[in-house]
Design a protein around this motif. Sequence first.
Motif, PDB file in Angstrom:
ATOM      1  N   UNK A  15       4.924  -7.274   4.724  1.00 14.95           N
ATOM      2  CA  UNK A  15       3.875  -6.582   5.466  1.00 14.95           C
ATOM      3  C   UNK A  15       3.767  -5.134   4.986  1.00 14.95           C
ATOM      4  N   UNK A  16       4.917  -4.484   4.772  1.00 14.79           N
ATOM      5  CA  UNK A  16       4.923  -3.109   4.266  1.00 14.79           C
ATOM      6  C   UNK A  16       4.216  -3.035   2.922  1.00 14.79           C
ATOM      7  N   UNK A  17       4.612  -3.887   1.994  1.00 13.49           N
ATOM      8  CA  UNK A  17       4.028  -3.845   0.652  1.00 13.49           C
ATOM      9  C   UNK A  17       2.532  -4.159   0.669  1.00 13.49           C
ATOM     10  N   UNK A  18       2.144  -5.182   1.384  1.00 12.74           N
ATOM     11  CA  UNK A  18       0.727  -5.557   1.422  1.00 12.74           C
ATOM     12  C   UNK A  18      -0.134  -4.489   2.083  1.00 12.74           C
ATOM     13  N   UNK A  19       0.383  -3.839   3.113  1.00 17.61           N
ATOM     14  CA  UNK A  19      -0.389  -2.782   3.778  1.00 17.61           C
ATOM     15  C   UNK A  19      -0.596  -1.599   2.841  1.00 17.61           C
ATOM     16  N   UNK A  20       0.419  -1.291   2.049  1.00 18.66           N
ATOM     17  CA  UNK A  20       0.308  -0.191   1.100  1.00 18.66           C
ATOM     18  C   UNK A  20      -0.714  -0.528   0.016  1.00 18.66           C
ATOM     19  N   UNK A  21      -0.650  -1.735  -0.506  1.00 21.11           N
ATOM     20  CA  UNK A  21      -1.619  -2.156  -1.518  1.00 21.11           C
ATOM     21  C   UNK A  21      -3.031  -2.107  -0.951  1.00 21.11           C
ATOM     22  N   UNK A  22      -3.206  -2.567   0.267  1.00 23.01           N
ATOM     23  CA  UNK A  22      -4.522  -2.537   0.910  1.00 23.01           C
ATOM     24  C   UNK A  22      -5.034  -1.099   1.043  1.00 23.01           C
ATOM     25  N   UNK A  23      -4.173  -0.182   1.478  1.00 17.60           N
ATOM     26  CA  UNK A  23      -4.585   1.217   1.599  1.00 17.60           C
ATOM     27  C   UNK A  23      -4.954   1.814   0.241  1.00 17.60           C
ATOM     28  N   UNK A  24      -4.224   1.443  -0.797  1.00 21.10           N
ATOM     29  CA  UNK A  24      -4.559   1.922  -2.145  1.00 21.10           C
ATOM     30  C   UNK A  24      -5.943   1.431  -2.553  1.00 21.10           C
ATOM     31  N   UNK A  25      -6.190   0.159  -2.333  1.00 17.20           N
ATOM     32  CA  UNK A  25      -7.485  -0.412  -2.717  1.00 17.20           C
ATOM     33  C   UNK A  25      -8.628   0.199  -1.911  1.00 17.20           C
ATOM     34  N   UNK A  26      -8.382   0.513  -0.636  1.00 14.29           N
ATOM     35  CA  UNK A  26      -9.400   1.177   0.185  1.00 14.29           C
ATOM     36  C   UNK A  26      -9.771   2.539  -0.390  1.00 14.29           C
ATOM     37  N   UNK A  27      -8.815   3.165  -1.104  1.00 15.63           N
ATOM     38  CA  UNK A  27      -9.048   4.473  -1.710  1.00 15.63           C
ATOM     39  C   UNK A  27      -9.393   4.364  -3.194  1.00 15.63           C
TER      40      UNK A  27
END
Length: 152
Positions: A15-27
Amino acid sequence: MIQKQMQNTKQKWDITELSIILDMKKNWISVLKPIWDNDRYDIVIEKDWKFLRIQCKTASVKNWNTIFIHNYSINRNNKKHIKKKYTKEEIDFLWTFYNWTTYLISINELWNKNGMLLRFKPTLNNQNKCINYLDDYKLEKQLKKIWWLIEN
């Protein structure tokens, strides 16, 4: 009735890793992921052919007012635990996810420490020296550090 199960360590880390990847992609930040799990970093971000290595860490709640981010990995080898700190040569940032928000800490702030304690609220005596506030490490505030490191 479906009973919610407690998450195991791997589930929390996913969950930690996927949330970080998602935030990166949002930016609009490109994310690369190693094929194997034995690298010192978990993801790499890229901009203009410049790369930063990121280690994803799950935050540990210490008490009602703080979380702790560890600056080391623990592996098991021959029935013994091996603790190894992350270095500036191995990673550029530690990244964590807590309460549906991602936080970023430069390894330059952690390279000689076991981790960092981040506070939700001010101390009772209003001391600010050597205090790290969680809000200061939110992705939105740390993006300038990322871009500066990429550009220099």
